[in-house]
Each structure stands twice: as C-alpha cells, then as structure tokens.
Scaffold this active site. Structure first.
Site, PDB file in Angstrom:
ATOM      1  N   GLN A  46      -4.297  -5.833  -0.026  1.00  0.00           N
ATOM      2  CA  GLN A  46      -3.210  -5.485  -0.317  1.00  0.00           C
ATOM      3  C   GLN A  46      -2.153  -6.987   0.038  1.00  0.00           C
ATOM      4  O   GLN A  46      -1.057  -6.764   0.499  1.00  0.00           O
ATOM      5  CB  GLN A  46      -2.593  -4.397   0.539  1.00  0.00           C
ATOM      6  CG  GLN A  46      -3.096  -3.077   0.123  1.00  0.00           C
ATOM      7  CD  GLN A  46      -2.708  -2.036   1.196  1.00  0.00           C
ATOM      8  OE1 GLN A  46      -1.871  -2.117   1.800  1.00  0.00           O
ATOM      9  NE2 GLN A  46      -3.204  -0.719   0.800  1.00  0.00           N
ATOM     10  N   CYS A  47      -2.799  -8.154  -0.295  1.00  0.00           N
ATOM     11  CA  CYS A  47      -2.143  -9.159  -0.086  1.00  0.00           C
ATOM     12  C   CYS A  47      -1.619  -9.734  -1.131  1.00  0.00           C
ATOM     13  O   CYS A  47      -1.946  -9.579  -2.312  1.00  0.00           O
ATOM     14  CB  CYS A  47      -3.422 -10.145   0.640  1.00  0.00           C
ATOM     15  SG  CYS A  47      -2.905 -11.907   0.952  1.00  0.00           S
TER      16      CYS A  47
END
Length: 170
Positions: A46-47
């Site tokens: 989720q970066c």
C-alpha cells in the site's frame, strides 16, 4: 515454529549463511541462491511506490531470470506508515493479482531490535548515507554471485535503473 538459528550478522560473510521463512512459512537456506545475482528488497502493498516497483521488478525478473539467473528476494515489511498490513495469505493474493513470479518471504522487520538477522547483515555491510537503517519501502540490495552484498539503492531508485549495474556481476 521455532526460530532457525542464524549467524551473527557482524561476522557473517555472505547471505548464504542465513535462513529465512518464505511466504508459506517454510525455512529457506539462502545458499540455494549460490551462483545467482540477487536483488533483496523490502516491499509493501500500500505504498505510493508499490505499483511502479512491482511492475519493474517483474520486468527485470522476466528479462533476466532465465537468461542470466537473476533472483529477486522480496521481504514484506510493515514498519513504514503501516503500508504492509496484510497477513501472508493477503500478501499472496496481492502477488497473484500482479503476476509476481519472484521469491516472496514472510513479513519481517528490517529496522530495530527485532530486525531479521539477514537485514541486520545487509545494513552492516552497506550502510546508508544518513545511517545504516532502512529509510522506507523498496530499499534494494544487489548481491553478487558469491553471496556478497555489493550495492545498496534507495527507494527512489527504480528497479529498471539497476539494470546497468548488473553487467559487472553476471
């Protein structure tokens, strides 16, 4: 599961001395990578850097795994803004959705007292500009065919930009 003993990261000489658990929870002695140039990278799903890094790591793997023996060892880590919150099953699903073929390991810490011994070793061998700690997701280490960490690249370096560095290690 009992923790597999790993060598002292300060006296270890190669990654081959370490054992890590793959995403299925199985012990993997890293000596299976003997004779291969490797990239070791901490990953997160989720970066802001995720889409580009996974895409380019896949491209490198597709281009060099067969022809040159490149191996990519990815270690999920949730130490940076909680960007890898998933469990192993969720990470496997994430990988499948992105057609990841490279080797994925169990989620670990890369910094702090509980950092995996392999990552303590990598940081010991190649400290960063502002200190040896890992600063963010997608820090990449190049390992030569003898299992020695030879380069460290920060999250801002695209995986495809590592291509020109491989030539001296094939």
């Amino acid at each position: 599961m009992t923790e597999v003993p790993n060598p002292d990261y300060k006296t270890a000489e190669t990654i081959y001395e370490f054992t890590c658990r793959n995403i299925k929870g199985e012990d993997v002695k890293l000596d299976i990578y003997k004779g291969h140039v490797c990239i070791i990278v901490n990953v997160a799903s989720q970066c802001g850097l995720t889409a580009n890094n996974y895409k380019q790591l896949n491209e490198l793997y597709d281009k060099y795994a067969e022809s040159k023996g490149l191996r990519i060892l990815a270690f999920p880590c949730n130490q940076f803004a909680g960007e890898e919150p998933g469990n192993s099953e969720e990470i496997v699903c994430f990988m499948k959705d992105r057609n990841v073929k490279f080797d994925m390991f169990e989620k670990i810490d890369v910094n702090g007292e509980n950092a995996h011994p392999l990552w303590k070793f990598l940081k010991h061998k190649h400290g960063g500009v502002l200190g040896s700690f890992i600063k963010w997701n997608f820090t990449k280490f190049i390992i030569d065919k003898n299992g020695i960490p030879v380069e460290r690249h920060g999250p801002n370096v695209d995986p495809v930009d590592l291509e020109k560095h491989f030539e001296k290690y094939w």
